[in-house]
Design a protein around this motif. Structure first.
Motif, PDB file in Angstrom:
ATOM      1  N   ASP A 194       0.824  -1.222   0.000  1.00  0.00           N
ATOM      2  CA  ASP A 194       0.000   0.000   0.000  1.00  0.00           C
ATOM      3  C   ASP A 194       0.854   1.267   0.000  1.00  0.00           C
ATOM      4  O   ASP A 194       1.753   1.421   0.836  1.00  0.00           O
ATOM      5  CB  ASP A 194      -0.935   0.014   1.223  1.00  0.00           C
ATOM      6  CG  ASP A 194      -2.170  -0.832   0.970  1.00  0.00           C
ATOM      7  OD1 ASP A 194      -2.274  -1.419  -0.124  1.00  0.00           O
ATOM      8  OD2 ASP A 194      -3.015  -0.918   1.887  1.00  0.00           O
ATOM      9  N   GLY A 195       0.579   2.147  -0.952  1.00  0.00           N
ATOM     10  CA  GLY A 195       1.241   3.451  -0.988  1.00  0.00           C
ATOM     11  C   GLY A 195       2.607   3.456  -1.647  1.00  0.00           C
ATOM     12  O   GLY A 195       3.253   4.497  -1.701  1.00  0.00           O
ATOM     13  N   LYS A 196       3.084   2.287  -2.130  1.00  0.00           N
ATOM     14  CA  LYS A 196       4.409   2.260  -2.771  1.00  0.00           C
ATOM     15  C   LYS A 196       4.249   2.213  -4.292  1.00  0.00           C
ATOM     16  O   LYS A 196       3.526   1.359  -4.813  1.00  0.00           O
ATOM     17  CB  LYS A 196       5.210   1.034  -2.306  1.00  0.00           C
ATOM     18  CG  LYS A 196       5.642   1.068  -0.850  1.00  0.00           C
ATOM     19  CD  LYS A 196       6.676  -0.019  -0.552  1.00  0.00           C
ATOM     20  CE  LYS A 196       7.168   0.039   0.879  1.00  0.00           C
ATOM     21  NZ  LYS A 196       6.220  -0.531   1.852  1.00  0.00           N
ATOM     22  N   PRO A 197       4.947   3.085  -5.044  1.00  0.00           N
ATOM     23  CA  PRO A 197       4.884   3.013  -6.504  1.00  0.00           C
ATOM     24  C   PRO A 197       5.562   1.738  -7.003  1.00  0.00           C
ATOM     25  O   PRO A 197       6.458   1.214  -6.326  1.00  0.00           O
ATOM     26  CB  PRO A 197       5.659   4.262  -6.962  1.00  0.00           C
ATOM     27  CG  PRO A 197       6.478   4.673  -5.789  1.00  0.00           C
ATOM     28  CD  PRO A 197       5.816   4.158  -4.551  1.00  0.00           C
ATOM     29  N   PRO A 198       5.151   1.232  -8.207  1.00  0.00           N
ATOM     30  CA  PRO A 198       5.687  -0.026  -8.727  1.00  0.00           C
ATOM     31  C   PRO A 198       7.222  -0.064  -8.798  1.00  0.00           C
ATOM     32  O   PRO A 198       7.836  -1.100  -8.524  1.00  0.00           O
ATOM     33  CB  PRO A 198       5.093  -0.124 -10.139  1.00  0.00           C
ATOM     34  CG  PRO A 198       3.913   0.768 -10.135  1.00  0.00           C
ATOM     35  CD  PRO A 198       4.115   1.798  -9.085  1.00  0.00           C
ATOM     36  N   GLU A 199       7.855   1.098  -9.117  1.00  0.00           N
ATOM     37  CA  GLU A 199       9.327   1.128  -9.229  1.00  0.00           C
ATOM     38  C   GLU A 199       9.961   0.819  -7.873  1.00  0.00           C
ATOM     39  O   GLU A 199      10.984   0.121  -7.799  1.00  0.00           O
ATOM     40  CB  GLU A 199       9.845   2.503  -9.688  1.00  0.00           C
ATOM     41  CG  GLU A 199       9.137   3.107 -10.880  1.00  0.00           C
ATOM     42  CD  GLU A 199       7.809   3.776 -10.483  1.00  0.00           C
ATOM     43  OE1 GLU A 199       6.763   3.257 -10.934  1.00  0.00           O
ATOM     44  OE2 GLU A 199       7.811   4.778  -9.738  1.00  0.00           O
ATOM     45  N   LEU A 200       9.366   1.352  -6.812  1.00  0.00           N
ATOM     46  CA  LEU A 200       9.930   1.137  -5.471  1.00  0.00           C
ATOM     47  C   LEU A 200       9.747  -0.329  -5.056  1.00  0.00           C
ATOM     48  O   LEU A 200      10.656  -0.951  -4.496  1.00  0.00           O
ATOM     49  CB  LEU A 200       9.258   2.072  -4.462  1.00  0.00           C
ATOM     50  CG  LEU A 200       9.780   1.991  -3.024  1.00  0.00           C
ATOM     51  CD1 LEU A 200      11.270   2.326  -2.961  1.00  0.00           C
ATOM     52  CD2 LEU A 200       9.002   2.931  -2.103  1.00  0.00           C
ATOM     53  N   ILE A 201       8.585  -0.887  -5.382  1.00  0.00           N
ATOM     54  CA  ILE A 201       8.317  -2.292  -5.058  1.00  0.00           C
ATOM     55  C   ILE A 201       9.336  -3.182  -5.785  1.00  0.00           C
ATOM     56  O   ILE A 201       9.910  -4.108  -5.200  1.00  0.00           O
ATOM     57  CB  ILE A 201       6.868  -2.673  -5.455  1.00  0.00           C
ATOM     58  CG1 ILE A 201       5.886  -1.935  -4.534  1.00  0.00           C
ATOM     59  CG2 ILE A 201       6.649  -4.179  -5.383  1.00  0.00           C
ATOM     60  CD1 ILE A 201       4.446  -1.973  -4.989  1.00  0.00           C
ATOM     61  N   ASP A 202       9.599  -2.839  -7.045  1.00  0.00           N
ATOM     62  CA  ASP A 202      10.566  -3.592  -7.845  1.00  0.00           C
ATOM     63  C   ASP A 202      11.971  -3.480  -7.242  1.00  0.00           C
ATOM     64  O   ASP A 202      12.723  -4.457  -7.202  1.00  0.00           O
ATOM     65  CB  ASP A 202      10.555  -3.035  -9.275  1.00  0.00           C
ATOM     66  CG  ASP A 202      11.069  -4.061 -10.253  1.00  0.00           C
ATOM     67  OD1 ASP A 202      10.683  -5.233 -10.127  1.00  0.00           O
ATOM     68  OD2 ASP A 202      11.888  -3.677 -11.121  1.00  0.00           O
ATOM     69  N   ARG A 203      12.298  -2.293  -6.745  1.00  0.00           N
ATOM     70  CA  ARG A 203      13.624  -2.083  -6.148  1.00  0.00           C
ATOM     71  C   ARG A 203      13.775  -2.963  -4.894  1.00  0.00           C
ATOM     72  O   ARG A 203      14.809  -3.593  -4.679  1.00  0.00           O
ATOM     73  CB  ARG A 203      13.811  -0.604  -5.807  1.00  0.00           C
ATOM     74  CG  ARG A 203      15.222  -0.209  -5.606  1.00  0.00           C
ATOM     75  CD  ARG A 203      15.611   1.204  -6.115  1.00  0.00           C
ATOM     76  NE  ARG A 203      14.585   2.205  -6.153  1.00  0.00           N
ATOM     77  CZ  ARG A 203      14.419   3.190  -5.233  1.00  0.00           C
ATOM     78  NH1 ARG A 203      15.198   3.252  -4.174  1.00  0.00           N
ATOM     79  NH2 ARG A 203      13.477   4.102  -5.381  1.00  0.00           N
ATOM     80  N   PHE A 204      12.723  -3.014  -4.069  1.00  0.00           N
ATOM     81  CA  PHE A 204      12.750  -3.873  -2.875  1.00  0.00           C
ATOM     82  C   PHE A 204      12.965  -5.335  -3.284  1.00  0.00           C
ATOM     83  O   PHE A 204      13.739  -6.059  -2.663  1.00  0.00           O
ATOM     84  CB  PHE A 204      11.440  -3.748  -2.086  1.00  0.00           C
ATOM     85  CG  PHE A 204      11.475  -2.700  -1.016  1.00  0.00           C
ATOM     86  CD1 PHE A 204      12.137  -2.928   0.181  1.00  0.00           C
ATOM     87  CD2 PHE A 204      10.853  -1.474  -1.185  1.00  0.00           C
ATOM     88  CE1 PHE A 204      12.170  -1.961   1.181  1.00  0.00           C
ATOM     89  CE2 PHE A 204      10.877  -0.498  -0.197  1.00  0.00           C
ATOM     90  CZ  PHE A 204      11.536  -0.736   0.983  1.00  0.00           C
ATOM     91  N   ALA A 205      12.253  -5.750  -4.339  1.00  0.00           N
ATOM     92  CA  ALA A 205      12.360  -7.150  -4.779  1.00  0.00           C
ATOM     93  C   ALA A 205      13.783  -7.464  -5.237  1.00  0.00           C
ATOM     94  O   ALA A 205      14.317  -8.538  -4.948  1.00  0.00           O
ATOM     95  CB  ALA A 205      11.357  -7.422  -5.905  1.00  0.00           C
TER      96      ALA A 205
END
Ligand code: NAP
Length: 246
Positions: A194-205
């Motif tokens: 929730d609240g995270k843009p797709p690029e940030l989610i991808d960076r975490f992954a």
């Protein structure tokens, strides 16, 4: 797993995310499950339906874990339904991110109430009521290791939970009950996404050596191990289930 048959588990925050996966996994391991929730009644009922459709046994129990009286009533309901409680999974939690300088009193108080006092409330009850051969699995976070900016208040409550885990494992000496914690890394649930843009989610992954986010079932597998017979010699530990992040 016939040797865990007819044991009973309370899983807090089991209406969604990791808790729902833990409830389903423990039910498939043969445990009766109390599906606890705070507000998501329909989602909790759907988890029970899924467990029953697969041949398991479960009931819902509404209880805000920050309310000690409600927690007591949830243990009463579990004992009435299934005759006792063997496993407690302290999964319920909230996460609101802000730098320490920007964290207001409401953010601080909410994390203390749900994550820390909520876990304390269920641990105090379990310390009194869990049966011999039981297991407690608390929830920390791998951010206790990575120490990410904006995770300060949330992670402080989780560090405290790791401390409670170690100390309770000693206080329960002689009771034949293990007390451990799992510390997930980034896991694909509402709380993380929730609240995270797709690029940030991808960076975490990508930061994770296994190059993906955790799935709720990855964490449920670790909980199943710690709560079941294969984990019986593991006590007072925090298991970081995070694909190698830290
Ligand atoms: P989630 O998808 O947001 O689900 C949270 C669950 O907790 C819901 O079932 C919610 O119930 C319940 N809950 C919230 N406040 C509660 C309260 N006061 N009393 C009872 N239940 C309450 O979260 P999640 O990602 O599955 O997280 C589960 C645990 O893993 C948390 O302790 C979290 O800190 C930890 N964790 C998660 C991650 C991650 O990346 N996802 C990483 C590290 C650690 P309602 O639906 O009724 O509100």
């Amino acid at each position: 797993m016939t040797d865990t048959k007819s044991r009973t588990a309370i899983v807090t925050g089991a209406s969604r995310g990791i808790g729902a996966a833990v409830a389903e996994r423990l039910a498939s391991d043969g445990l009766n499950v109390i599906v606890n929730y705070a507000g998501s009644e329909k989602a909790a009922a759907a988890v029970v339906d899924k467990i029953e459709a697969a041949g398991g046994k479960a009931i819902t129990a509404k209880a805000d874990v920050s309310d000690a009286e409600a927690v007591r009533r949830m243990f009463d309901a579990a004992e009435t339904a299934f005759g006792g409680v063997d496993v407690l999974v302290n999964n319920a939690g909230i996460m609101k991110l802000a730098k320490i300088a920007d964290s207001d009193d409401a953010l601080f108080d909410a994390h203390i109430a749900v994550n820390l006092k909520g876990t304390f409330n269920t641990l105090r009850e379990a310390a009194d009521r869990l049966q011999s051969g039981g297991a407690i699995v608390n929830f920390s976070t791998s951010v206790v290791g990575t120490k990410l900016e904006t995770y300060g208040v949330y992670t402080a409550t989780k560090a405290a939970i790791e401390t409670l885990t170690g100390i309770l494992s000693k206080e329960l000496r002689g009771r034949n009950i293990t007390v451990n914690a799992v510390a997930p890394g980034p896991t694909a649930t509402d709380l993380f996404l929730d609240g995270k843009p797709p690029e940030l989610i991808d960076r975490f992954a990508k930061i994770v050596p296994l190059e993906r986010l955790g799935e709720p079932r990855d964490i449920a597998n670790a909980v199943s191990f710690l709560a079941g017979p294969d984990g019986a010699w593991v006590n007072g530990q925090t298991l970081r289930a995070n694909g190698g992040l830290v």
